[in-house]
Scaffold this active site. Structure first.
Site, PDB file in Angstrom:
ATOM      1  N   ASN A  10     -29.523  16.629  -6.124  1.00 30.07           N
ATOM      2  CA  ASN A  10     -30.964  16.775  -6.323  1.00 30.07           C
ATOM      3  C   ASN A  10     -31.513  15.401  -6.708  1.00 30.07           C
ATOM      4  O   ASN A  10     -31.331  14.956  -7.837  1.00 30.07           O
ATOM      5  CB  ASN A  10     -31.222  17.799  -7.446  1.00 30.07           C
ATOM      6  CG  ASN A  10     -32.684  17.901  -7.827  1.00 30.07           C
ATOM      7  OD1 ASN A  10     -33.551  17.369  -7.129  1.00 30.07           O
ATOM      8  ND2 ASN A  10     -32.965  18.589  -8.932  1.00 30.07           N
ATOM      9  N   LYS A  12     -34.503  14.552  -7.059  1.00 30.02           N
ATOM     10  CA  LYS A  12     -35.782  14.628  -7.791  1.00 30.02           C
ATOM     11  C   LYS A  12     -36.792  13.679  -7.131  1.00 30.02           C
ATOM     12  O   LYS A  12     -36.825  13.606  -5.912  1.00 30.02           O
ATOM     13  CB  LYS A  12     -35.559  14.342  -9.275  1.00 30.02           C
ATOM     14  CG  LYS A  12     -34.450  15.256  -9.829  1.00 30.02           C
ATOM     15  CD  LYS A  12     -34.391  15.347 -11.312  1.00 30.02           C
ATOM     16  CE  LYS A  12     -33.255  16.297 -11.697  1.00 30.02           C
ATOM     17  NZ  LYS A  12     -33.177  16.562 -13.112  1.00 30.02           N
ATOM     18  N   HIS A  93     -36.493  25.232 -10.041  1.00 26.92           N
ATOM     19  CA  HIS A  93     -35.903  24.266 -10.973  1.00 26.92           C
ATOM     20  C   HIS A  93     -36.683  24.299 -12.284  1.00 26.92           C
ATOM     21  O   HIS A  93     -37.902  24.482 -12.279  1.00 26.92           O
ATOM     22  CB  HIS A  93     -35.943  22.865 -10.354  1.00 26.92           C
ATOM     23  CG  HIS A  93     -35.127  21.877 -11.123  1.00 26.92           C
ATOM     24  ND1 HIS A  93     -35.577  21.300 -12.285  1.00 26.92           N
ATOM     25  CD2 HIS A  93     -33.883  21.416 -10.927  1.00 26.92           C
ATOM     26  CE1 HIS A  93     -34.636  20.497 -12.755  1.00 26.92           C
ATOM     27  NE2 HIS A  93     -33.593  20.550 -11.954  1.00 26.92           N
ATOM     28  N   GLU A  95     -37.710  22.060 -14.139  1.00 25.35           N
ATOM     29  CA  GLU A  95     -38.808  21.093 -14.234  1.00 25.35           C
ATOM     30  C   GLU A  95     -40.076  21.641 -13.585  1.00 25.35           C
ATOM     31  O   GLU A  95     -41.179  21.211 -13.912  1.00 25.35           O
ATOM     32  CB  GLU A  95     -38.375  19.755 -13.604  1.00 25.35           C
ATOM     33  CG  GLU A  95     -37.405  19.009 -14.512  1.00 25.35           C
ATOM     34  CD  GLU A  95     -36.441  18.091 -13.787  1.00 25.35           C
ATOM     35  OE1 GLU A  95     -36.663  17.766 -12.607  1.00 25.35           O
ATOM     36  OE2 GLU A  95     -35.433  17.690 -14.425  1.00 25.35           O
ATOM     37  N   GLU A 164     -28.395  26.464 -14.612  1.00 22.75           N
ATOM     38  CA  GLU A 164     -28.680  25.153 -15.188  1.00 22.75           C
ATOM     39  C   GLU A 164     -29.287  25.347 -16.573  1.00 22.75           C
ATOM     40  O   GLU A 164     -30.507  25.572 -16.685  1.00 22.75           O
ATOM     41  CB  GLU A 164     -29.669  24.379 -14.316  1.00 22.75           C
ATOM     42  CG  GLU A 164     -29.153  24.015 -12.949  1.00 22.75           C
ATOM     43  CD  GLU A 164     -29.815  22.745 -12.415  1.00 22.75           C
ATOM     44  OE1 GLU A 164     -29.096  21.812 -12.088  1.00 22.75           O
ATOM     45  OE2 GLU A 164     -31.053  22.693 -12.358  1.00 22.75           O
ATOM     46  N   GLY A 170     -30.237  16.358 -17.428  1.00 20.95           N
ATOM     47  CA  GLY A 170     -30.644  14.982 -17.680  1.00 20.95           C
ATOM     48  C   GLY A 170     -30.350  14.486 -19.079  1.00 20.95           C
ATOM     49  O   GLY A 170     -30.796  13.405 -19.464  1.00 20.95           O
ATOM     50  N   SER A 209     -26.115  17.587 -16.118  1.00 14.09           N
ATOM     51  CA  SER A 209     -25.289  16.447 -16.553  1.00 14.09           C
ATOM     52  C   SER A 209     -23.889  16.442 -15.944  1.00 14.09           C
ATOM     53  O   SER A 209     -22.928  16.038 -16.597  1.00 14.09           O
ATOM     54  CB  SER A 209     -25.232  16.400 -18.083  1.00 14.09           C
ATOM     55  OG  SER A 209     -26.526  16.170 -18.617  1.00 14.09           O
ATOM     56  N   GLY A 231     -28.820  13.210 -11.629  1.00 15.88           N
ATOM     57  CA  GLY A 231     -28.646  11.765 -11.777  1.00 15.88           C
ATOM     58  C   GLY A 231     -27.446  11.189 -11.030  1.00 15.88           C
ATOM     59  O   GLY A 231     -27.566  10.159 -10.343  1.00 15.88           O
TER      60      GLY A 231
HETATM   61  P1  PGA Z   1     -28.773  16.153 -14.043  1.00 13.70           P
HETATM   62  O1  PGA Z   1     -29.845  17.091 -13.286  1.00 13.70           O
HETATM   63  O2  PGA Z   1     -27.476  16.264 -13.236  1.00 13.70           O
HETATM   64  O3  PGA Z   1     -29.366  14.789 -13.971  1.00 13.70           O
HETATM   65  O4  PGA Z   1     -28.610  16.691 -15.404  1.00 13.70           O
HETATM   66  C1  PGA Z   1     -29.463  18.334 -12.744  1.00 13.70           C
HETATM   67  C2  PGA Z   1     -30.666  18.999 -12.140  1.00 13.70           C
HETATM   68  O5  PGA Z   1     -31.772  18.817 -12.658  1.00 13.70           O
HETATM   69  O6  PGA Z   1     -30.541  19.735 -11.145  1.00 13.70           O
END
Ligand code: PGA
Length: 261
Positions: A10, A12, A93, A95, A164, A170, A209, A231
């Site tokens: 992802n 983002k 998601h 976010e 998640e 993140g 993460s 990330g």
């Molecule tokens: P992250 O993000 O691996 O940076 O924690 C995961 C996601 O938001 O799908």
């Protein structure tokens, strides 16, 4: 669900056509050892199509409109995304749920649109740290899953679910294997209760993460069919390291199955 693990990246609001070509070249050089896809911002979908058409790496989007088409300024339909060769669309998601107020019902409708357009929805669910601390994880997951069950019915098994935990996205604070295994068990029991689904009837990923150092331990957790990676998907070397961990886990699982048969 199967011995094969899936890795979905992802990006983002990151990335560029040049980054897609870097990833495509790394895949061509090193090979892609497992089922994998990279979900990019909408404007990068044509570049993903160009860079990855001849590659085993699939591509997808990170959202779609709840509408099939029509006068909805600024929206992007699942149908348009599918025409750019995408195979996956992330929906729900955290976010978008928290930042943009997407409801559980809207997320379920979007998953329906993605399936209707012939792609696979990657539906994200998960609790915040306040909800976990208040012992509300089970209730939150039940609430998030219920509209999906209602709207999708039998098509639910074609969905990829991504657990998640919001607190781990993140943050560098990956959920412990015990927490992942327990929560996936909870999800499985909820799906059995709400939809009569049997264990392994749909693919369930973990996200939050994930990196090359913890990917093996995460994918060794019972019930984890793969990972959703934010990330760490931005660096081709890290992304492909995670894909190699997925392949190793699949091999180990196959050996166990053969030994047990
Ligand atoms: P992250 O993000 O691996 O940076 O924690 C995961 C996601 O938001 O799908």
């Amino acid at each position: 669900m199967s011995a094969n693990k899936v890795v979905i990246g992802n990006w983002k609001m990151h990335g560029s056509p040049a980054d897609l070509w870097d990833l495509a070249n790394a895949v061509q050089r090193d090979g892609l050892p497992c089922d994998a896809a990279i979900c990019v911002p909408f404007p990068l979908l044509p570049a993903a199509h160009a860079a990855l058409l001849a590659s085993p790496l699939r591509w997808g989007a990170q959202d779609c409109s709840v509408h099939a088409g029509g006068a909805h300024t600024g929206e992007v339909s699942a149908e348009l995304i599918a025409r750019l060769g995408a195979r996956y669309v992330i929906v729900g998601h955290s976010e978008r749920r928290s930042g943009l107020g997407e409801s559980d019902a809207v997320v379920a409708e979007k998953a329906h649109r993605v399936l209707a357009a012939g792609m696979t929805p990657v539906v994200c669910i998960g609790e915040t740290s306040a909800e976990r601390d208040a012992n509300e994880t089970a209730a939150v997951l039940r609430r998030q899953l219920a509209p999906l069950v209602r709207v999708l019915g039998r098509a639910l098994s074609a969905v990829v679910l991504a657990y998640e935990p919001v607190w781990s996205i993140g943050s560098g604070d990956c959920a412990a294997p015990g927490v992942i295994a327990d929560t996936l068990g909870l999800i499985e029991r909820t799906l059995h209760f709400q939809a009569g689904m049997h264990q392994g009837a749909m693919r369930v990923l973990y996200g939050g993460s994930v990196n090359p150092r913890n990917a093996t331990a995460i994918m060794a957790c019972p019930g984890v069919d793969g990972v959703l990676v934010g990330g760490a998907s931005l660096q081709p070397a890290d992304f492909l390291d995670i894909c190699r961990a997925a392949k190793r886990m699949a091999n180990d699982r196959e050996m166990v199955l053969i030994q047990g048969s």
